[in-house]
Write a protein that holds these residues in place. Sequence first.
Motif, PDB file in Angstrom:
ATOM      1  N   ILE A   1      39.538  36.584  40.885  1.00 28.68           N
ATOM      2  CA  ILE A   1      40.614  36.887  39.947  1.00 28.68           C
ATOM      3  C   ILE A   1      40.074  36.920  38.528  1.00 28.68           C
ATOM      4  O   ILE A   1      40.392  37.817  37.737  1.00 28.68           O
ATOM      5  CB  ILE A   1      41.736  35.850  40.084  1.00 28.68           C
ATOM      6  CG1 ILE A   1      42.369  36.013  41.472  1.00 28.68           C
ATOM      7  CG2 ILE A   1      42.755  36.000  38.980  1.00 28.68           C
ATOM      8  CD1 ILE A   1      43.509  35.118  41.746  1.00 28.68           C
TER       9      ILE A   1
ATOM     10  N   PHE B   1      39.473  44.013  33.503  1.00 32.39           N
ATOM     11  CA  PHE B   1      40.684  44.559  32.878  1.00 32.39           C
ATOM     12  C   PHE B   1      40.590  44.480  31.357  1.00 32.39           C
ATOM     13  O   PHE B   1      40.852  45.460  30.656  1.00 32.39           O
ATOM     14  CB  PHE B   1      41.914  43.793  33.381  1.00 32.39           C
ATOM     15  CG  PHE B   1      43.189  44.214  32.743  1.00 32.39           C
ATOM     16  CD1 PHE B   1      43.790  45.409  33.107  1.00 32.39           C
ATOM     17  CD2 PHE B   1      43.795  43.439  31.770  1.00 32.39           C
ATOM     18  CE1 PHE B   1      44.973  45.815  32.520  1.00 32.39           C
ATOM     19  CE2 PHE B   1      44.979  43.834  31.180  1.00 32.39           C
ATOM     20  CZ  PHE B   1      45.563  45.024  31.555  1.00 32.39           C
TER      21      PHE B   1
ATOM     22  N   PRO C   1      38.842  51.092  23.347  1.00 34.41           N
ATOM     23  CA  PRO C   1      38.966  51.787  22.066  1.00 34.41           C
ATOM     24  C   PRO C   1      38.365  50.997  20.915  1.00 34.41           C
ATOM     25  O   PRO C   1      37.773  51.571  20.005  1.00 34.41           O
ATOM     26  CB  PRO C   1      40.477  51.935  21.881  1.00 34.41           C
ATOM     27  CG  PRO C   1      41.032  51.856  23.240  1.00 34.41           C
ATOM     28  CD  PRO C   1      40.117  50.973  24.032  1.00 34.41           C
TER      29      PRO C   1
ATOM     30  N   MET D   1      38.646  27.390  50.953  1.00 38.05           N
ATOM     31  CA  MET D   1      37.978  28.528  50.310  1.00 38.05           C
ATOM     32  C   MET D   1      38.773  28.976  49.081  1.00 38.05           C
ATOM     33  O   MET D   1      39.878  29.484  49.205  1.00 38.05           O
ATOM     34  CB  MET D   1      37.860  29.658  51.339  1.00 38.05           C
ATOM     35  CG  MET D   1      37.298  30.920  50.795  1.00 38.05           C
ATOM     36  SD  MET D   1      37.695  32.317  51.877  1.00 38.05           S
ATOM     37  CE  MET D   1      39.467  32.201  52.047  1.00 38.05           C
ATOM     38  N   TYR D   2      38.225  28.763  47.926  1.00 35.15           N
ATOM     39  CA  TYR D   2      38.900  29.201  46.714  1.00 35.15           C
ATOM     40  C   TYR D   2      38.378  30.575  46.305  1.00 35.15           C
ATOM     41  O   TYR D   2      37.187  30.836  46.332  1.00 35.15           O
ATOM     42  CB  TYR D   2      38.655  28.210  45.581  1.00 35.15           C
ATOM     43  CG  TYR D   2      39.414  26.918  45.732  1.00 35.15           C
ATOM     44  CD1 TYR D   2      40.733  26.824  45.293  1.00 35.15           C
ATOM     45  CD2 TYR D   2      38.816  25.801  46.308  1.00 35.15           C
ATOM     46  CE1 TYR D   2      41.422  25.635  45.434  1.00 35.15           C
ATOM     47  CE2 TYR D   2      39.517  24.609  46.442  1.00 35.15           C
ATOM     48  CZ  TYR D   2      40.816  24.535  46.001  1.00 35.15           C
ATOM     49  OH  TYR D   2      41.509  23.377  46.133  1.00 35.15           O
TER      50      TYR D   2
END
Lengths: 133, 272
Positions: free
Chosen positions: A7, A14, A21, A1-2
């Motif tokens: 990520i 992120f 801005p 399972m990857y």
Amino acid sequence: MYDGWKIILGLIVFVIIVTLPFTMSIGKPYVQPKPSIDTPEIQKMEKKQCIEPKQYMREMHIKILYSWKDYATREGKRVYVASDGKQYDVSLQNTCMKCHSNKEKFCDECHNYVNVKPYCWDCHIEPKVGGVK
Amino acid sequence: MPFRIPTTAGQQFSLPWIKYSKIDNPSTGWGVALRMFFEIAFFRSLFRNTKADILNGRLYVGSNKWLWIGALAFHYCFLIILVRHLRFFVGETPWCISLIDSIDSFWQIGLPMLYMTDIIIAAALLYLLGRRIFNPQVKYISLPSDYFPLFLILGIVATGILMRYFAKVDITSIKELTLGLVYLNPIVPKGLGSLFYIHLFLVSVLFAYFPFSKLMHMGGVFLSPTRNLANNNRMKRHVNPWDYPVKHRHYEEYENEFREKMKKAGIPVEKE
Ligand code: HEM
């Protein structure tokens, strides 16, 4: 399972947050603040200077006004001696706003730019648009 | 992983009539999501922090919440301050930022109005630093890489507070500088004091240092296997995804190849 996709998803979120801005400014023209000193009172002056030098006023006017509040209402002190020895009446309405009668073109110009909302006008009467009393 | 290694901090799911802790020892993805949320938003595992002490020759272990409170206060204030700084980086400050701003300064103390996060972050930082200096056990395990970020952030906060409440800076010019960067059209306005550049320098050092330091726990907390895996070892078969077929040889084949030699050497064989 990857679980690599989780990520990558996290990294994308992120990056989106961190570049907010920049992305929030896309398409919005850059408006530079241009506080105007074009009022009848200031036009009449020979040397166009506020009670203290310009740079000092830019940085410190907030402190001066705050100390004036204490002078006038707590200590009953009504005279301000400027660094060049001149004397001024300690009064927002009668000294500051006499010259700077164009609040929305002078004060508001920078205050809106940096998003500060002074609460002076909770008590003081806000000058009418146009500057005429 | 052929099996999972979650930290168990509660009864595991087993039989339906045995009550199990859904958040501390989750068996489902939703339970894990909740556990991660509480870990990230409220530092749940730090909340369990304990302290051991010897009093009158006996060992006592008690709960110790100071570190949890200090850490939580520091992190939330940092976040709020960072978000508030957005007013320097976008042309028109969004209403939600103004709202945070006015809540943060709602005491209306002084002018410019005092932000309560400024007081709290300074107090929290001093506590976190003091802990490393005055607590002998913590002092013993503290490294330069523990002190450095503390000093750095203290420096940033100190220069920020000086700029806002004491030395005063020309905010309008500063915003011209920052917006110049955002619009990819950098300018350097005149009349900016050194204090601002010190603040900016320390922030730049912090951001440059961040990815190489313990501060990466910001990303790392999401990747802690002991927290982000459901404890379902006994319900599901976990196969190591990067297991490759290993070349192996049975003993029988081995013996077939070497039987004669083994006999000659007097080694016992299974088949004659
Ligand atoms: C990790 C990032 C940063 C932290 C933790 C931080 C922290 C602070 C703090 C605690 C203050 C005191 C006043 C307040 O709370 O708003 C402050 C003020 C200030 N900071 Fe920062 N800062 C950061 C990044 C920056 C950056 C990138 C800039 C601009 C390029 C900047 C410019 C300023 C300015 C101009 C003030 C004065 C605000 C005022 O007078 O109202 N800061 N900073």
